[in-house]
Design an enzyme around this catalytic site. Structure first.
Site, mmCIF file in Angstrom:
data_model
loop_
_atom_site.group_PDB
_atom_site.id
_atom_site.type_symbol
_atom_site.label_atom_id
_atom_site.label_comp_id
_atom_site.label_asym_id
_atom_site.label_seq_id
_atom_site.Cartn_x
_atom_site.Cartn_y
_atom_site.Cartn_z
ATOM 1 N N ALA A 29 -8.853 12.096 -10.860
ATOM 2 C CA ALA A 29 -7.798 12.942 -10.276
ATOM 3 C C ALA A 29 -6.701 13.104 -11.341
ATOM 4 O O ALA A 29 -5.527 12.814 -11.113
ATOM 5 C CB ALA A 29 -7.246 12.359 -8.982
ATOM 6 N N HIS A 34 -2.129 11.239 -17.365
ATOM 7 C CA HIS A 34 -3.394 10.806 -17.974
ATOM 8 C C HIS A 34 -3.644 11.560 -19.287
ATOM 9 O O HIS A 34 -4.088 10.983 -20.274
ATOM 10 C CB HIS A 34 -4.565 11.105 -17.034
ATOM 11 C CG HIS A 34 -4.540 10.368 -15.734
ATOM 12 N ND1 HIS A 34 -4.348 10.998 -14.527
ATOM 13 C CD2 HIS A 34 -4.691 9.059 -15.434
ATOM 14 C CE1 HIS A 34 -4.393 10.121 -13.556
ATOM 15 N NE2 HIS A 34 -4.594 8.925 -14.066
ATOM 16 N N ASP A 150 2.372 1.835 -14.349
ATOM 17 C CA ASP A 150 1.767 0.649 -13.723
ATOM 18 C C ASP A 150 2.162 -0.554 -14.577
ATOM 19 O O ASP A 150 1.338 -1.146 -15.265
ATOM 20 C CB ASP A 150 0.257 0.838 -13.648
ATOM 21 C CG ASP A 150 -0.119 2.059 -12.826
ATOM 22 O OD1 ASP A 150 -0.253 1.926 -11.617
ATOM 23 O OD2 ASP A 150 -0.222 3.157 -13.400
HETATM 24 P P1 AMP Z 1 -5.026 5.563 -12.725
HETATM 25 O O1 AMP Z 1 -5.962 6.715 -12.790
HETATM 26 O O2 AMP Z 1 -3.947 5.719 -11.707
HETATM 27 O O3 AMP Z 1 -5.732 4.228 -12.665
HETATM 28 O O4 AMP Z 1 -4.256 5.557 -14.115
HETATM 29 C C1 AMP Z 1 -4.955 5.508 -15.331
HETATM 30 C C2 AMP Z 1 -3.978 5.233 -16.445
HETATM 31 O O5 AMP Z 1 -3.008 6.269 -16.482
HETATM 32 C C3 AMP Z 1 -3.207 3.922 -16.236
HETATM 33 O O6 AMP Z 1 -3.025 3.296 -17.500
HETATM 34 C C4 AMP Z 1 -1.906 4.403 -15.671
HETATM 35 O O7 AMP Z 1 -0.818 3.519 -15.939
HETATM 36 C C5 AMP Z 1 -1.719 5.698 -16.414
HETATM 37 N N1 AMP Z 1 -0.815 6.585 -15.696
HETATM 38 C C6 AMP Z 1 -0.922 7.020 -14.421
HETATM 39 N N2 AMP Z 1 0.135 7.795 -14.095
HETATM 40 C C7 AMP Z 1 0.930 7.827 -15.192
HETATM 41 C C8 AMP Z 1 2.185 8.455 -15.503
HETATM 42 N N3 AMP Z 1 2.839 9.186 -14.605
HETATM 43 N N4 AMP Z 1 2.695 8.264 -16.733
HETATM 44 C C9 AMP Z 1 2.050 7.507 -17.662
HETATM 45 N N5 AMP Z 1 0.874 6.897 -17.427
HETATM 46 C C10 AMP Z 1 0.322 7.056 -16.216
#
Ligand code: AMP
Length: 281
Positions: A29, A34, A150
């Site tokens: 998503a 990302h 995160d």
């Molecule tokens: P997720 O798909 O939510 O597991 O996130 C994948 C990676 O993207 C993780 O390292 C998150 O910390 C990073 N991430 C998600 N949202 C953001 C954002 N708004 N800014 C920076 N990194 C993000």
């Protein structure tokens, strides 16, 4: 762009790709946050190196079945975004190719996960550590990029790599935000319109608290009180937690004497959002 759907395919693809390899683990998503991580990965890998991403909604890190079931999985669009971002290889395993039905080994984190999200999401960070360790073993990346949004996850992965001598460099990336300040998240799309309009208050609450720093305030109580007041003025938002913790150990602090993080999680209906802000003494 190459894709792999099983660990065996992944190993074959990686053998043919040039190093250094920089990995961006995601749950898909994909949004601009990302994609910025992927661009950062390219800077680290260089034009000749390999940027790899994983898209895997890791079932063992979800503590609420409804959250897992509602997690968006627009795979075709995600692959297109990876391609446009210049990713060389995407790993998209099904859960039954990642976990044996009789798996019996899990990574357990015992300190940094006691507070913040770890306190309200039992087992979450053990699930995160386990899947990230598996991804590190599968990809053997030179570096991996994680978002500071995160923050607890990033700190715990740095600790895991330190404690278990994992040969990978962990790179943090600043939180990418919507123009109104809301941290980008795959969960934002699930917010009702009035909740979406209210949600930038999370960032404002943290920034409002941080504005006490230049006034000389160092005691935790006023920071927590200022942020909580702003959060609780919302007619919709329910605070899950609001804590001020040491930036490295993630243990609560009574005074800001070293770098500290003010972090919160809040519910809008079923949708849980997180954000944090660094407070430097
Ligand atoms: P997720 O798909 O939510 O597991 O996130 C994948 C990676 O993207 C993780 O390292 C998150 O910390 C990073 N991430 C998600 N949202 C953001 C954002 N708004 N800014 C920076 N990194 C993000």
């Amino acid at each position: 762009m190459r894709t792999a759907a099983t660990p065996e395919e992944l190993r074959r693809e990686i053998a043919a790709l040039p190093s250094p390899l920089v990995l961006v683990p995601t749950m898909g998503a994909l949004h601009q946050g990302h994609l910025d991580l992927m661009h950062r990965a390219r800077e680290i890998a260089g034009p000749q190196g390999t940027v790899a991403a994983s898209i895997f909604v890791n079932p063992i890190q979800f503590d609420r079945a409804g959250d897992l079931a509602a997690y968006p999985q627009p795979l075709e669009q995600d692959l297109e975004k990876c391609r446009a971002a210049g990713v060389d290889l995407v790993f998209t395993p099904a859960a039954d190719r990642m976990y044996f039905p009789d798996r019996s080994i899990t990574i357990i984190e015992n300190l940094l996960s006691r507070h913040l999200c770890g306190a309200t999401r039992p087992g979450h960070f053990d699930g995160v550590c386990t899947v990230v360790m598996k991804l590190f073993n599968l990809f053997r990346p030179d570096a991996a990029v994680f978002g500071e949004k995160d923050y607890q996850q990033l700190a715990i992965i740095c600790r895991m790599v330190r404690d278990l001598d994992v040969p990978v460099e962990i790179v943090g990336y600043p939180t990418v935000r919507e123009p109104d300040g809301l941290a980008m998240s795959s969960r934002n799309a699930r917010l009702a319109p009035d909740h979406r309009a209210d949600a930038p208050r999370i960032r404002r609450a943290l920034e409002g608290a941080r504005s006490l720093l230049p006034l000389g305030e160092r005691s935790a109580v006023p920071f927590l009180a200022a942020a909580r007041k702003h959060l609780e003025e919302s007619p919709f938002l329910k605070v899950d937690y609001l804590e001020l913790v040491d930036a490295e150990t993630l243990q609560p602090v009574a005074r800001i004497q070293k770098p500290a993080v003010l972090a919160t999680a809040a519910f809008y209906g079923e949708v849980r959002l997180i954000d944090n802000i660094l407070l430097l003494p």
